[in-house]
Design an enzyme around this catalytic site. Structure first.
Site, short mmCIF file in Angstrom:
data_model
loop_
_atom_site.label_atom_id
_atom_site.label_comp_id
_atom_site.label_asym_id
_atom_site.label_seq_id
_atom_site.Cartn_x
_atom_site.Cartn_y
_atom_site.Cartn_z
N ALA A 1 28.34 46.03 32.96
CA ALA A 1 28.51 45.30 34.23
C ALA A 1 29.54 44.19 34.08
O ALA A 1 30.32 43.94 35.00
CB ALA A 1 27.17 44.74 34.70
N GLY B 1 32.81 45.92 34.17
CA GLY B 1 32.95 46.55 35.48
C GLY B 1 33.25 45.55 36.58
O GLY B 1 34.04 45.83 37.48
N ASP B 2 32.65 44.38 36.49
CA ASP B 2 32.91 43.30 37.45
C ASP B 2 34.39 42.94 37.43
O ASP B 2 35.04 42.81 38.47
CB ASP B 2 32.04 42.10 37.12
CG ASP B 2 32.34 40.89 37.99
OD1 ASP B 2 32.34 41.03 39.23
OD2 ASP B 2 32.57 39.80 37.43
N SER B 3 34.94 42.80 36.23
CA SER B 3 36.35 42.43 36.10
C SER B 3 37.27 43.53 36.59
O SER B 3 38.26 43.25 37.28
CB SER B 3 36.67 42.12 34.64
OG SER B 3 35.93 41.00 34.22
N ASP C 1 37.21 43.68 40.35
CA ASP C 1 37.94 42.52 40.87
C ASP C 1 39.45 42.74 40.79
O ASP C 1 40.16 42.50 41.77
CB ASP C 1 37.53 41.26 40.10
CG ASP C 1 38.02 39.99 40.75
OD1 ASP C 1 37.69 39.76 41.93
OD2 ASP C 1 38.74 39.22 40.08
#
Length: 157
Positions: A42, A45-47, A50
């Site tokens: 996560a 994945g968040d980066s 974004d």
């Protein structure tokens, strides 16, 4: 249409070449995404999500940075990500759903500022699945999933 498909193949080859160059030059070793915790997936994945959303926003129109931030923040927030994953869940592969569920059910020690616990957990699962696809180097599938997810929000605008 054939020209567009050929160009897409060339672009994918260039992107994969960039990724290989990046890994080689910066000493990034081979990774097995199955060996990572769902929260680590996560995190990356968040980066990735974004960067993808920011790239789309910047490519559309030139505007003030604070306006980019405002618009991107509406998309990369937990409530929007939760809405996206709920809408595309049936379109995921079994492997992707498994990673999503691992991320959703992971014990996180952080709390969302502006989201319900359920939305935050769903968003974490979404990010874990994106991180998994990225570390797996399945860039085509990553792009297709993000495209489907973003289409969910576009129908509301």
């Amino acid at each position: 249409m054939l020209l567009r498909i050929e160009r897409y193949d060339v672009m994918m080859d260039e992107n994969i070449e960039f990724y290989r160059y990046f890994k080689e030059q910066l000493g990034v070793g081979e990774v097995d995404p199955k060996g990572y915790s769902p929260l680590a997936l996560a995190y990356i994945g968040d980066s990735i999500f974004d960067v993808m959303v920011r790239t789309i926003e910047v490519s559309r129109v030139n505007k003030q940075v604070n306006k980019y931030h405002r618009d991107v923040s509406k998309i990369v927030c937990a409530p929007a990500q939760a809405k996206m994953i709920r809408s595309i869940l049936d379109e995921l592969t079994e492997e992707e759903r498994t990673v999503y569920k691992r991320g959703r059910n992971a014990k996180s020690y952080t709390k969302a500022k502006n989201a319900s616990t359920i939305d935050y957990r769903n968003a974490t699962g979404f990010e874990a699945m994106l991180g998994y696809l990225y570390l797996k180097e399945d860039f085509k599938r990553l792009t297709d999933v993000v495209k489907k997810a973003l289409e969910v929000l576009e129908t509301e605008i």
